[in-house]
Write a protein that holds these residues in place. Structure first.
Motif, PDB file in Angstrom:
ATOM      1  N   ASP A 175       0.849  -1.199   0.000  1.00  7.97           N
ATOM      2  CA  ASP A 175       0.000   0.000   0.000  1.00  7.97           C
ATOM      3  C   ASP A 175       0.884   1.249   0.000  1.00  7.97           C
ATOM      4  O   ASP A 175       2.112   1.170   0.143  1.00  7.97           O
ATOM      5  CB  ASP A 175      -1.033  -0.037   1.138  1.00  7.97           C
ATOM      6  CG  ASP A 175      -0.440   0.273   2.504  1.00  7.97           C
ATOM      7  OD1 ASP A 175       0.691   0.803   2.583  1.00  7.97           O
ATOM      8  OD2 ASP A 175      -1.111  -0.024   3.503  1.00  7.97           O
ATOM      9  N   VAL A 176       0.237   2.406  -0.194  1.00  2.89           N
ATOM     10  CA  VAL A 176       1.010   3.624  -0.430  1.00  2.89           C
ATOM     11  C   VAL A 176       1.832   4.030   0.802  1.00  2.89           C
ATOM     12  O   VAL A 176       2.969   4.499   0.666  1.00  2.89           O
ATOM     13  CB  VAL A 176       0.095   4.762  -0.946  1.00  2.89           C
ATOM     14  CG1 VAL A 176      -0.806   5.314   0.151  1.00  2.89           C
ATOM     15  CG2 VAL A 176       0.913   5.893  -1.545  1.00  2.89           C
ATOM     16  N   GLU A 196       3.133   2.027   3.031  1.00  2.00           N
ATOM     17  CA  GLU A 196       4.287   1.122   3.087  1.00  2.00           C
ATOM     18  C   GLU A 196       5.337   1.542   2.042  1.00  2.00           C
ATOM     19  O   GLU A 196       6.539   1.530   2.315  1.00  2.00           O
ATOM     20  CB  GLU A 196       3.809  -0.316   2.834  1.00  2.00           C
ATOM     21  CG  GLU A 196       4.826  -1.355   3.244  1.00  2.00           C
ATOM     22  CD  GLU A 196       4.392  -2.758   2.841  1.00  2.00           C
ATOM     23  OE1 GLU A 196       3.197  -2.961   2.532  1.00  2.00           O
ATOM     24  OE2 GLU A 196       5.280  -3.635   2.812  1.00  2.00           O
ATOM     25  N   ALA A 213       6.988   0.194  -5.137  1.00  2.00           N
ATOM     26  CA  ALA A 213       5.835  -0.717  -5.037  1.00  2.00           C
ATOM     27  C   ALA A 213       5.977  -1.899  -5.994  1.00  2.00           C
ATOM     28  O   ALA A 213       5.474  -2.990  -5.716  1.00  2.00           O
ATOM     29  CB  ALA A 213       4.541   0.045  -5.314  1.00  2.00           C
TER      30      ALA A 213
END
Ligand SMILES: Cc1cc2nc3c(=O)[nH]c(=O)nc-3n(C[C@H](O)[C@H](O)[C@H](O)COP(=O)(O)O)c2cc1C
Length: 171
Positions: free
Chosen positions: A2-3, A5, A109
């Motif tokens: 997720d953003v 992280e 990511a």
């Protein structure tokens, strides 16, 4: 990932990269993330050129002349057009900064590493113009940053940051 992280995982990586090519699909995803960033008055002053041709990568790295990103199997060149918008003000720096951060997060990511290489390519020694000419970019675009992309050989070393409460307050 997720953003939040991705934000916490991202650090500037200046080490060597594995030679594995970055699939074009991933480069497109990263570039789409950059172009999805907000821009002042929606002027969209940021443009991108991805380099994944090995011979061209060598030439670009030679011009940059630094170890950072020199072994990366891809490099995203960030271009700006310093166009006036609201009340004649130019938001190009904010526009490309937002685009760069979006791309850095997308890169992490997707399991790659990178580094915001702006200082090395925007010194007044003309390296930016040398790179744009090499890539056939018209002169109205200015190179402001190069983002190496690839799978890292090592882990990035997180830099020391000031404590949260030295830089942020509640009222
Ligand atoms: C505007 C700007 C220019 C930068 N230029 C360079 C550069 O030319 N070379 C480099 O190695 N790192 C460059 N960096 C990366 C910073 O050195 C790095 O973000 C900083 O040391 C904090 O480390 P972090 O990214 O791991 O949080 C630049 C970062 C920014 C925001």
């Amino acid at each position: 990932m997720d953003v939040i992280e991705a934000i916490k995982t991202r650090h500037s990586y200046r080490g060597e990269y594995l030679p594995d090519p970055v699939p074009r699909e991933d480069l497109v995803t990263i570039m789409e993330a950059g172009l999805a960033a907000p821009s002042g008055c929606n002027m969209q002053t940021t443009s991108l050129v991805a380099v994944d041709d090995p011979e061209m990568l060598v030439k670009v790295s030679e011009i940059i002349g630094k170890k950072v990103g020199a072994t990366a199997p891809a490099m995203i060149c960030v271009l700006t057009q310093r166009l006036p918008s609201y009340h004649g003000r130019c938001f190009a720096v904010q526009d490309y900064s937002a685009a760069i951060e979006n791309m850095l997060l997308a890169i992490v990511a997707l399991g790659y590493e990178s580094c915001w290489v702006e200082g090395y390519v925007t010194n007044p020694d003309g390296k930016g113009r040398q790179i744009t000419r090499l890539l056939g970019v018209p002169d109205e675009y200015e190179l402001v940053c190069c983002l190496p992309v690839g799978v890292a050989k090592a882990r990035p070393i997180p830099p020391k940051k000031k404590d949260f409460y030295e830089r942020a307050w509640f009222y």
